[in-house]
Design a protein around this motif. Structure first.
Motif, short mmCIF file in Angstrom:
data_model
loop_
_atom_site.label_atom_id
_atom_site.label_comp_id
_atom_site.label_asym_id
_atom_site.label_seq_id
_atom_site.Cartn_x
_atom_site.Cartn_y
_atom_site.Cartn_z
N TRP A 92 65.38 -4.25 -8.41
CA TRP A 92 64.69 -3.72 -9.57
C TRP A 92 65.32 -2.39 -9.93
N VAL A 105 71.92 -10.96 -17.43
CA VAL A 105 70.83 -10.08 -17.86
C VAL A 105 69.49 -10.79 -17.67
N LYS A 106 69.46 -12.07 -17.97
CA LYS A 106 68.22 -12.85 -17.88
C LYS A 106 67.70 -12.94 -16.44
N LYS A 107 68.56 -12.64 -15.46
CA LYS A 107 68.17 -12.72 -14.06
C LYS A 107 67.64 -11.38 -13.51
N LEU A 108 67.63 -10.35 -14.36
CA LEU A 108 67.19 -9.04 -13.89
C LEU A 108 65.73 -9.06 -13.45
N ARG A 153 62.26 -6.49 -12.55
CA ARG A 153 61.48 -5.54 -13.35
C ARG A 153 62.27 -4.25 -13.60
N CYS A 154 62.22 -3.74 -14.82
CA CYS A 154 63.00 -2.57 -15.21
C CYS A 154 62.12 -1.50 -15.86
N LEU A 208 66.77 -6.52 -23.61
CA LEU A 208 66.18 -6.92 -22.34
C LEU A 208 64.96 -7.83 -22.57
N CYS A 268 65.81 -11.25 -23.59
CA CYS A 268 66.37 -12.01 -22.47
C CYS A 268 65.30 -12.37 -21.43
N VAL A 275 63.33 -10.24 -19.70
CA VAL A 275 63.20 -9.28 -18.61
C VAL A 275 61.87 -8.53 -18.74
N GLN A 276 61.20 -8.30 -17.62
CA GLN A 276 59.96 -7.52 -17.61
C GLN A 276 60.34 -6.04 -17.68
N VAL A 277 60.03 -5.40 -18.80
CA VAL A 277 60.48 -4.03 -19.05
C VAL A 277 59.29 -3.11 -19.29
#
Length: 282
Positions: A153, A215-218, A220-221, A242, A245, A247-249
Motif C-alpha cells: 500500500w 495500476v489496476k493491481k495497486l 489502497r493509496c 487511479l 482503474c 484503485v481504492q484511493v
C-alpha cells in the motif's frame, strides 16, 4: 547534512542508522525507529514499516539531507513506525528507470531482512511485515507509485507527474518562487530517458499503455496535495486515473498550501503526518 544517531540524543525521540544495500551501486538506507519502543504486556509491539523515498526532482537530496532526516525522524516518532529512507541513484548520471530499480531493490531488501533470522535487527525484531507501506514526496511519490505497482500500500505526498500539454495550475504558477515551470521542465529533461518527452509513462502515467494493467493491481493509496502547488491539476488527474482503474484511493487536497510546504512549516508537517497516521493505523 545530518548524521545518523544510533544512540538517543538529548531532545530527540528517535534513533537512526545507515546500512549499505549495494556497494557497487552505492545505494543505502537510513533506518529510523522510536528511541522508546511501545510495548504490549511487557512485550515490544511490532511497528508498521514505511519505506520512504525523498523529494528533489530525481536530481537533488538524499536521506542525509537535514530536511529529509528531520521529516523521517518525525514520521518514525509520531506514527510510531520503522522508517526506511532510501538513497537511490540520482539523475542525470543515472536516468529513469534506475530509480525505480533501486526502489525495487530496497523493497526486496526490507522483505528479506524481516524474514531472515539473521536479518537487520530493527526490522526483524520490531517491524510488522504485514503493515508495510511505500511513502514518497515529490519525485519520491513518483518512485513509490512505480514501485507500488509490484508491492504494498502507498502514501503519496505531492506527486511528481507531468506531460507535454500544460494544465491550468502549471500556467497559473509558472513563475512560482518554490518550483517555477522552467525548473520542473529541466528536472524532467535530466531524469527521463534520452530522446523521450514528458508524455513518457514515467512522467505521465495517465497516458494509455500496458502499464495501466499494473495500476489496476495497486492496493489502497493515499494522495495528498495543495491548491497552490504548480502540479496540483496533474495530481488530481492522477487521482482520477487511479479511480478509473479501480484503485481504492483516499485523496486529501488542501486549497491552502504550496509545493513542499510541510518542509518549511512545522504545523503543516505535523498535519501531513497525522493524515498518513490515520491512513496507516485506521
Amino acid at each position: 547534512m545530518a548524521d545518523a544517531n544510533p544512540e538517543p540524543l538529548p531532545g530527540t525521540s528517535t534513533v537512526s542508522k545507515d546500512i549499505t544495500i549495494d556497494s557497487d551501486k552505492k545505494t543505502w538506507v537510513r533506518i529510523f525507529r522510536p528511541a522508546k519502543l511501545p510495548s504490549n504486556d511487557n512485550a515490544v509491539a511490532r511497528l508498521p514499516i514505511l519505506i520512504y523515498f525523498h523529494n528533489g526532482g530525481f536530481v537533488f537530496l538524499s536521506p542525509a539531507h537535514v530536511g529529509t532526516h528531520r521529516k523521517c525522524a518525525q514520521i518514525a516518532g509520531d506514527i510510531p513506525s520503522i522508517v526506511v529512507s532510501v538513497a537511490f541513484r540520482r539523475a542525470p548520471e543515472n536516468r529513469l528507470p534506475t530509480q525505480y530499480h533501486d526502489a525495487r531493490d530496497a523493497v526486496l531488501w526490507v522483505k528479506n531482512q524481516v524474514s531472515d533470522p539473521n536479518g537487520e535487527q530493527w526490522l526483524k525484531d520490531y517491524g510488522d511485515s504485514s503493515r508495510c507501506y511505500l511513502y514518497g514526496c515529490g519525485c519520491g511519490a513518483n518512485i513509490a507509485f512505480n514501485a507500488a505497482m509490484k508491492d504494498s500500500w502507498s502514501c503519496y505526498e505531492p506527486t511528481h507527474v507531468w506531460r507535454e500539454k500544460r494544465t491550468g495550475s502549471e500556467l497559473r504558477f509558472a513563475t512560482d518562487q518554490t518550483l517555477p515551470l522552467p525548473v520542473l521542465d529541466l528536472m524532467w529533461e535530466l531524469a527521463l530517458p534520452k530522446e523521450t518527452d514528458r508524455d513518457h509513462r514515467y512522467c505521465n502515467p495517465m497516458v494509455k499503455g500496458p502499464h495501466q494493467d499494473n495500476v489496476k493491481k495497486l492496493g489502497r493509496c493515499l494522495v495528498i496535495g495543495y491548491g497552490g502547488d504548480i502540479m496540483v491539476d496533474r495530481q488530481q488527474e492522477f487521482v482520477t486515473m487511479l479511480v478509473k482503474c479501480g484503485v481504492q484511493v483516499e485523496a486529501r487536497f488542501d486549497q491552502v498550501g504550496f509545493h513542499n510546504i510541510d518542509m518549511v512549516d512545522a504545523a503543516r508537517a505535523t498535519a501531513v503526518i497525522n493524515i498518513a497516521k490515520d491512513f496507516i493505523l485506521g
